[in-house]
Scaffold this motif. Structure first.
Motif, PDB file in Angstrom:
ATOM      1  N   HIS A   1      99.163-120.020 -23.197  1.00  0.00           N
ATOM      2  CA  HIS A   1      99.342-118.583 -23.871  1.00  0.00           C
ATOM      3  C   HIS A   1      98.490-118.676 -25.166  1.00  0.00           C
ATOM      4  CE1 HIS A   1     100.913-114.794 -24.687  1.00  0.00           C
ATOM      5  NE2 HIS A   1     101.213-115.282 -26.038  1.00  0.00           N
ATOM      6  N   GLY A   2      97.506-117.586 -25.380  1.00  0.00           N
ATOM      7  CA  GLY A   2      96.928-117.797 -26.855  1.00  0.00           C
ATOM      8  C   GLY A   2      95.395-118.336 -26.625  1.00  0.00           C
ATOM      9  N   TYR A   3      95.230-119.088 -25.513  1.00  0.00           N
ATOM     10  CA  TYR A   3      94.026-119.837 -25.444  1.00  0.00           C
ATOM     11  C   TYR A   3      92.786-118.755 -25.003  1.00  0.00           C
ATOM     12  CZ  TYR A   3      95.504-124.516 -26.541  1.00  0.00           C
ATOM     13  OH  TYR A   3      96.015-125.678 -27.170  1.00  0.00           O
ATOM     14  N   MET A   4      91.690-118.935 -25.512  1.00  0.00           N
ATOM     15  CA  MET A   4      90.617-118.348 -24.754  1.00  0.00           C
ATOM     16  C   MET A   4      90.289-119.464 -23.573  1.00  0.00           C
ATOM     17  SD  MET A   4      90.112-115.578 -26.655  1.00  0.00           S
ATOM     18  CE  MET A   4      88.598-115.119 -26.228  1.00  0.00           C
ATOM     19  N   VAL A   5      89.884-118.639 -22.702  1.00  0.00           N
ATOM     20  CA  VAL A   5      89.729-119.448 -21.227  1.00  0.00           C
ATOM     21  C   VAL A   5      88.231-118.781 -20.562  1.00  0.00           C
ATOM     22  CG1 VAL A   5      92.002-119.951 -20.937  1.00  0.00           C
ATOM     23  CG2 VAL A   5      91.088-117.814 -20.017  1.00  0.00           C
ATOM     24  N   ARG A   6      87.729-119.798 -20.031  1.00  0.00           N
ATOM     25  CA  ARG A   6      86.515-119.126 -19.044  1.00  0.00           C
ATOM     26  C   ARG A   6      86.916-119.424 -17.397  1.00  0.00           C
ATOM     27  NH1 ARG A   6      82.596-121.082 -15.381  1.00  0.00           N
ATOM     28  NH2 ARG A   6      83.724-123.105 -15.576  1.00  0.00           N
ATOM     29  N   VAL A   7      87.115-118.323 -16.894  1.00  0.00           N
ATOM     30  CA  VAL A   7      87.584-118.287 -15.471  1.00  0.00           C
ATOM     31  C   VAL A   7      86.751-117.627 -14.615  1.00  0.00           C
ATOM     32  CG1 VAL A   7      89.266-117.445 -14.082  1.00  0.00           C
ATOM     33  CG2 VAL A   7      89.994-118.061 -16.254  1.00  0.00           C
ATOM     34  N   ALA A   8      86.275-118.284 -13.412  1.00  0.00           N
ATOM     35  CA  ALA A   8      84.990-117.609 -12.654  1.00  0.00           C
ATOM     36  C   ALA A   8      85.612-117.651 -11.419  1.00  0.00           C
ATOM     37  CB  ALA A   8      83.762-118.530 -12.751  1.00  0.00           C
ATOM     38  N   GLY A   9      85.066-116.451 -10.431  1.00  0.00           N
ATOM     39  CA  GLY A   9      85.450-116.420  -9.151  1.00  0.00           C
ATOM     40  C   GLY A   9      85.308-114.995  -8.696  1.00  0.00           C
ATOM     41  N   PRO A  10      85.664-114.642  -7.482  1.00  0.00           N
ATOM     42  CA  PRO A  10      85.483-113.358  -6.844  1.00  0.00           C
ATOM     43  C   PRO A  10      86.717-112.419  -7.666  1.00  0.00           C
ATOM     44  CG  PRO A  10      86.482-115.030  -5.318  1.00  0.00           C
ATOM     45  CD  PRO A  10      86.029-115.647  -6.527  1.00  0.00           C
ATOM     46  N   VAL A  11      86.276-111.243  -7.643  1.00  0.00           N
ATOM     47  CA  VAL A  11      87.246-110.306  -8.277  1.00  0.00           C
ATOM     48  C   VAL A  11      88.057-110.057  -6.857  1.00  0.00           C
ATOM     49  CG1 VAL A  11      87.479-107.782  -9.136  1.00  0.00           C
ATOM     50  CG2 VAL A  11      85.515-109.241  -9.992  1.00  0.00           C
ATOM     51  N   LYS A  12      89.457-109.967  -7.117  1.00  0.00           N
ATOM     52  CA  LYS A  12      90.349-109.705  -5.948  1.00  0.00           C
ATOM     53  C   LYS A  12      91.175-108.626  -6.342  1.00  0.00           C
ATOM     54  CE  LYS A  12      90.441-114.539  -4.722  1.00  0.00           C
ATOM     55  NZ  LYS A  12      91.513-115.859  -4.729  1.00  0.00           N
ATOM     56  N   VAL A  13      91.098-107.324  -5.575  1.00  0.00           N
ATOM     57  CA  VAL A  13      91.744-106.369  -5.738  1.00  0.00           C
ATOM     58  C   VAL A  13      93.117-106.361  -4.780  1.00  0.00           C
ATOM     59  CG1 VAL A  13      91.796-103.836  -5.251  1.00  0.00           C
ATOM     60  CG2 VAL A  13      89.924-105.101  -6.077  1.00  0.00           C
ATOM     61  N   ILE A  14      94.126-106.402  -5.556  1.00  0.00           N
ATOM     62  CA  ILE A  14      95.672-106.675  -4.987  1.00  0.00           C
ATOM     63  C   ILE A  14      96.264-105.177  -4.590  1.00  0.00           C
ATOM     64  CG2 ILE A  14      97.971-107.489  -5.215  1.00  0.00           C
ATOM     65  CD1 ILE A  14      95.526-109.564  -5.314  1.00  0.00           C
ATOM     66  N   GLU A  15      96.095-104.176  -5.474  1.00  0.00           N
ATOM     67  CA  GLU A  15      96.495-102.770  -5.544  1.00  0.00           C
ATOM     68  C   GLU A  15      95.306-101.875  -5.615  1.00  0.00           C
ATOM     69  OE1 GLU A  15      99.981-102.308  -7.968  1.00  0.00           O
ATOM     70  OE2 GLU A  15     100.896-104.027  -7.216  1.00  0.00           O
ATOM     71  N   GLU A  16      94.928-101.562  -4.699  1.00  0.00           N
ATOM     72  CA  GLU A  16      93.537-100.475  -4.544  1.00  0.00           C
ATOM     73  C   GLU A  16      93.843 -99.134  -5.383  1.00  0.00           C
ATOM     74  OE1 GLU A  16      93.500 -98.672  -0.064  1.00  0.00           O
ATOM     75  OE2 GLU A  16      92.537-100.748  -0.472  1.00  0.00           O
ATOM     76  N   PRO A  17      92.758 -98.638  -6.045  1.00  0.00           N
ATOM     77  CA  PRO A  17      92.838 -97.253  -6.658  1.00  0.00           C
ATOM     78  C   PRO A  17      92.929 -96.210  -5.410  1.00  0.00           C
ATOM     79  CG  PRO A  17      90.569 -98.100  -6.575  1.00  0.00           C
ATOM     80  CD  PRO A  17      91.511 -99.082  -6.072  1.00  0.00           C
ATOM     81  N   TYR A  18      93.490 -95.226  -5.947  1.00  0.00           N
ATOM     82  CA  TYR A  18      93.685 -93.724  -5.002  1.00  0.00           C
ATOM     83  C   TYR A  18      93.434 -92.561  -5.767  1.00  0.00           C
ATOM     84  CZ  TYR A  18      96.073 -90.705  -1.884  1.00  0.00           C
ATOM     85  OH  TYR A  18      96.475 -89.567  -0.963  1.00  0.00           O
ATOM     86  N   ASP A  19      92.654 -91.885  -5.294  1.00  0.00           N
ATOM     87  CA  ASP A  19      92.495 -90.436  -5.927  1.00  0.00           C
ATOM     88  C   ASP A  19      93.298 -89.218  -5.163  1.00  0.00           C
ATOM     89  OD1 ASP A  19      91.827 -87.921  -6.734  1.00  0.00           O
ATOM     90  OD2 ASP A  19      89.585 -88.189  -6.220  1.00  0.00           O
ATOM     91  N   PRO A  20      94.577 -89.111  -5.636  1.00  0.00           N
ATOM     92  CA  PRO A  20      95.557 -88.241  -4.977  1.00  0.00           C
ATOM     93  C   PRO A  20      95.155 -86.948  -4.568  1.00  0.00           C
ATOM     94  CG  PRO A  20      96.128 -88.685  -7.154  1.00  0.00           C
ATOM     95  CD  PRO A  20      95.324 -89.464  -7.011  1.00  0.00           C
ATOM     96  N   GLU A  21      94.482 -86.163  -5.441  1.00  0.00           N
ATOM     97  CA  GLU A  21      93.952 -84.893  -5.295  1.00  0.00           C
ATOM     98  C   GLU A  21      93.082 -84.729  -3.859  1.00  0.00           C
ATOM     99  OE1 GLU A  21      92.935 -82.352  -8.937  1.00  0.00           O
ATOM    100  OE2 GLU A  21      92.788 -84.552  -9.593  1.00  0.00           O
ATOM    101  N   PHE A  22      92.053 -85.620  -3.634  1.00  0.00           N
ATOM    102  CA  PHE A  22      91.165 -85.635  -2.407  1.00  0.00           C
ATOM    103  C   PHE A  22      91.579 -86.823  -1.565  1.00  0.00           C
ATOM    104  CE2 PHE A  22      88.956 -83.269  -5.669  1.00  0.00           C
ATOM    105  CZ  PHE A  22      88.221 -82.544  -5.224  1.00  0.00           C
ATOM    106  N   GLY A  23      92.737 -87.457  -1.883  1.00  0.00           N
ATOM    107  CA  GLY A  23      93.105 -88.400  -0.901  1.00  0.00           C
ATOM    108  C   GLY A  23      92.268 -89.612  -0.519  1.00  0.00           C
ATOM    109  N   GLN A  24      91.431 -89.881  -1.331  1.00  0.00           N
ATOM    110  CA  GLN A  24      90.384 -90.831  -1.296  1.00  0.00           C
ATOM    111  C   GLN A  24      90.965 -92.097  -2.037  1.00  0.00           C
ATOM    112  OE1 GLN A  24      87.530 -90.108   0.586  1.00  0.00           O
ATOM    113  NE2 GLN A  24      88.755 -88.364   0.615  1.00  0.00           N
ATOM    114  N   ARG A  25      90.478 -93.395  -1.043  1.00  0.00           N
ATOM    115  CA  ARG A  25      90.941 -94.725  -1.898  1.00  0.00           C
ATOM    116  C   ARG A  25      89.843 -95.695  -1.229  1.00  0.00           C
ATOM    117  NH1 ARG A  25      95.762 -96.176  -0.882  1.00  0.00           N
ATOM    118  NH2 ARG A  25      96.812 -94.200  -0.005  1.00  0.00           N
ATOM    119  N   ALA A  26      89.942 -96.876  -1.872  1.00  0.00           N
ATOM    120  CA  ALA A  26      88.727 -97.756  -1.652  1.00  0.00           C
ATOM    121  C   ALA A  26      89.148 -99.262  -2.348  1.00  0.00           C
ATOM    122  CB  ALA A  26      87.395 -97.680  -2.277  1.00  0.00           C
ATOM    123  N   LYS A  27      88.947-100.105  -1.523  1.00  0.00           N
ATOM    124  CA  LYS A  27      89.281-101.582  -1.974  1.00  0.00           C
ATOM    125  C   LYS A  27      88.299-101.977  -2.944  1.00  0.00           C
ATOM    126  CE  LYS A  27      92.125-105.332  -0.827  1.00  0.00           C
ATOM    127  NZ  LYS A  27      93.197-105.180  -0.828  1.00  0.00           N
TER     128      LYS A  27
END
Length: 347
Positions: free
Chosen positions: A66-92
């Motif tokens: 906690h509090g340290y600056m770290v370098r982390v590398a790897g793929p971006v993993k989407v756990i809870e995808e975004p959602y546009d409720p007005e148009f019903g659009q979502r994407a991973k």
């Protein structure tokens, strides 16, 4: 009259003293270079937020990070995808962006010439400010606004990304809308045309006030992030002297690529410190007058050597790190105490 044996003894004595002085200076030099390297690394790291850990691909957050600056590398993993409720659009994807444009009059100036043309524009244009507003009136507002939708949880390695880091992810890819997911009330007003939703009766011939809606995604990709650990989350360092507190680059990058102004942390610091103390102690031992070597003489040499080396290190830490300075000061006091006790014992 000097005998050959006396001359040899004198030469041996001077050799011991020169060697002793060199060893003592070597101990002082080793500790000075070691502590200065540590200081340079810490000062450079402080500009970016604090002490640095290079975690690579990283694992689950560990206690003490906690509090340290770290370098982390790897793929971006989407756990809870975004959602546009007005148009019903979502994407991973980490971020889903809705763009809304309106077909409006646009004022074009070329030198002193002013003319008007209809075009798709992503913000309301106030036609009252036109040089010739008559016949070029635009609607005052958009009935639907562009918005950005963030994923509920995005991770790199074992760490969640704060909203600031999610928004810093680069790139953008168009997302064809899923018309089947559009709610019936909007599906009655919009039609699908060239990967856009449009309100035009004849999409190839839009009219003033028609809307065009499209979506863009920030792609999931391999990234390298340099940020501060806050629990299980990576956040910008609030007190970084660079005013930013994080770095984010695509692909797997080394720490030197991400923060090139931070020198590498010195290696074998503890071993170098111990070696400096031993060099100082042995140097003082050789500088002591010839005679019967006793256990107390060894203690005097040890105390004096530790005193000199630790005092130099303590001076380097003054005003920088109270804890490190205090440790070296306590070590110098211990050396002084041992040397004084030896001298009193001899007296």
């Amino acid at each position: 009259m000097n005998t050959p044996q006396g001359g040899a003894a004198m030469m041996q004595q001077w050799t011991r003293r020169v060697l002793g002085a060199l060893l003592l200076l070597g101990g002082v030099g080793v500790v000075a270079m070691t502590e200065q390297s540590v200081l340079d690394h810490r000062h450079a790291a402080a500009r970016h937020g604090g002490q640095i850990l290079d975690l690579g691909e990283g694992g689950p957050p560990q206690a003490g990070q906690h509090g340290y600056m770290v370098r982390v590398a790897g793929p971006v993993k989407v756990i809870e995808e975004p959602y546009d409720p007005e148009f019903g659009q979502r994407a991973k994807t980490p971020v889903l962006i809705r763009h809304v444009e309106m077909f409006q009059w646009r004022e074009v100036r070329v030198g002193s010439d002013v003319h008007y043309e209809l075009d798709w524009v992503d913000r309301p244009l106030d036609s009252r400010r036109f040089a010739q507003p008559s016949g070029h009136a635009n609607p005052e507002s958009f009935p639907i606004r562009g918005k950005q939708f963030d994923a509920g949880l995005v991770r790199v390695g074992g760490y969640a990304l704060s909203p600031t880091l999610v928004h810093a992810l680069p790139g953008g890819d168009p997302l064809p809308p899923d018309f089947k997911s559009v709610p019936p009330n909007l599906a009655a007003s919009f039609s699908l045309y060239n990967d856009h939703l449009v309100t035009s009766v004849h999409p190839e011939q839009p009219r003033l006030g028609d809307l065009r809606v499209s979506w863009e995604t920030v792609p999931s990709q391999e990234v390298t992030i340099f940020a501060q650990v806050d629990g299980d989350e990576l956040v910008p360092a609030a007190h970084a002297l660079d005013g930013k507190g994080y770095e984010l680059q695509t692909g797997e990058r080394t720490l030197a690529d991400v923060v090139p102004d931070v020198p590498d942390a010195p290696s074998f610091v503890l071993a170098r410190r111990v070696a400096a103390l031993l060099l100082g102690m042995f140097g003082v031992w050789l500088l002591m007058p010839e005679g019967r070597r006793t256990r107390l003489d060894l203690m005097l040499a040890g105390g004096a050597g530790v005193l000199v080396v630790a005092a130099v290190a303590c001076v380097l830490w003054l005003g920088t790190d109270v804890v490190a300075g205090a440790i070296w000061f306590a070590l110098a006091l211990a050396g002084l105490g041992l040397a004084v006790w030896r001298l009193r014992a001899a007296a």
